[in-house]
Design an enzyme around this catalytic site. Structure first.
Site, short mmCIF file in Angstrom:
data_model
loop_
_atom_site.label_atom_id
_atom_site.label_comp_id
_atom_site.label_asym_id
_atom_site.label_seq_id
_atom_site.Cartn_x
_atom_site.Cartn_y
_atom_site.Cartn_z
CG ASP A 1 -34.32 37.96 -22.96
OD1 ASP A 1 -33.58 37.68 -22.00
OD2 ASP A 1 -35.55 37.85 -22.92
CG HIS B 1 -30.50 37.54 -19.84
ND1 HIS B 1 -31.48 36.57 -19.90
CD2 HIS B 1 -29.33 36.88 -19.64
CE1 HIS B 1 -30.93 35.39 -19.73
NE2 HIS B 1 -29.62 35.54 -19.59
CG ASP C 1 -35.39 34.71 -18.38
OD1 ASP C 1 -36.49 34.51 -18.93
OD2 ASP C 1 -34.45 35.29 -18.95
#
Length: 237
Positions: free
Chosen positions: A33, A64, A174
């Site tokens: 992330d 991401h 997610d």
């Protein structure tokens, strides 16, 4: 199913060791992330961390990007060793061009949607994307509770993809994913699951992976077979 543990909940003092432990447990994907403090209220890490981990890990790097205008950084993440870049529909003005560029750079690409974002625009992106990521919490921090409304959204996205030539495109979920809800998410049509604190806070990792796969209604062998198939499909372009 594929479980993609989120690095954000790992031990940051031993990230290389954590990657080794995941691989030893039979986990092929790692969710990274990247948050810039603008798109979402947190600042995490960027290309230096990914580049360093790439040197010591063969895991599939599922990156991401929760950043504003992610197209500015595509080349940097390609050089760092990302296998897939997932960009937010809300963050990129020219999304189709961004996805095409990710492919040109040799990576797979995905489109992420926040919980309140409408799914209709996905119809026009089916030829250009490899995955859809549905946020089941508002982005920014790990440890949040799953938003139940996303179950219906998963089903709606699966129906939209199937109706527009996208049966091959997996849906990733997610946020707030845990053994207690993964079975229902599989039934809704999700394929790939990101889990942060619900995974990393319950070592050993092999046993925790088995908890997820058992709750999803698949055996460890079946999950490993699916992971192998996806790894082949998601190899760099």
């Amino acid at each position: 199913m594929i479980l993609s543990p989120s690095l954000l909940s790992a031990n940051f003092c031993q990230l290389g060791t954590e990657c080794d432990a995941l691989a030893s447990a039979g986990i092929p994907w790692l969710h990274l992330d990247v948050i810039d403090g603008m798109f979402a209220p947190n600042i995490t890490f960027g290309t230096p961390v990914i580049s360093s981990l790439r040197k010591v890990s063969d895991l599939f790097f599922d990156v991401h990007l929760m950043v504003e205008s992610p197209s500015r950084y595509l080349e940097d993440f390609a050089k760092a060793g990302a296998d897939m870049l997932v960009v937010h529909m809300e963050a990129e003005t020219h999304l189709q061009r961004c996805l095409a560029r990710i492919h040109e750079l040799g990576m797979r690409c995905g489109v992420a949607l926040n919980p309140s974002t409408d799914i209709s625009a996905l119809r026009w992106l089916v030829p250009d994307m490899d995955m859809v990521l549905l946020m089941s919490v508002n982005p920014g921090f790990s440890g949040q509770k799953f938003l139940p409304m996303v179950e219906g959204k998963i089903m709606a996205v699966r129906e939209l993809l199937d109706a527009n030539g996208g049966k091959h495109i997996p849906v990733q979920v997610d946020g707030g994913v845990c053994p207690e809800n993964i079975g229902q998410l599989v039934q809704c049509g999700a394929d790939i699951f990101v889990s942060g604190s619900a995974f990393f806070r319950h070592p050993p990792y092999r046993q925790r992976l088995e908890s997820f796969t058992n709750a999803a209604g698949v055996s460890h062998r079946e999950a490993a077979s699916v992971c192998s198939q996806w790894k082949s499909r998601f190899a760099r372009v």
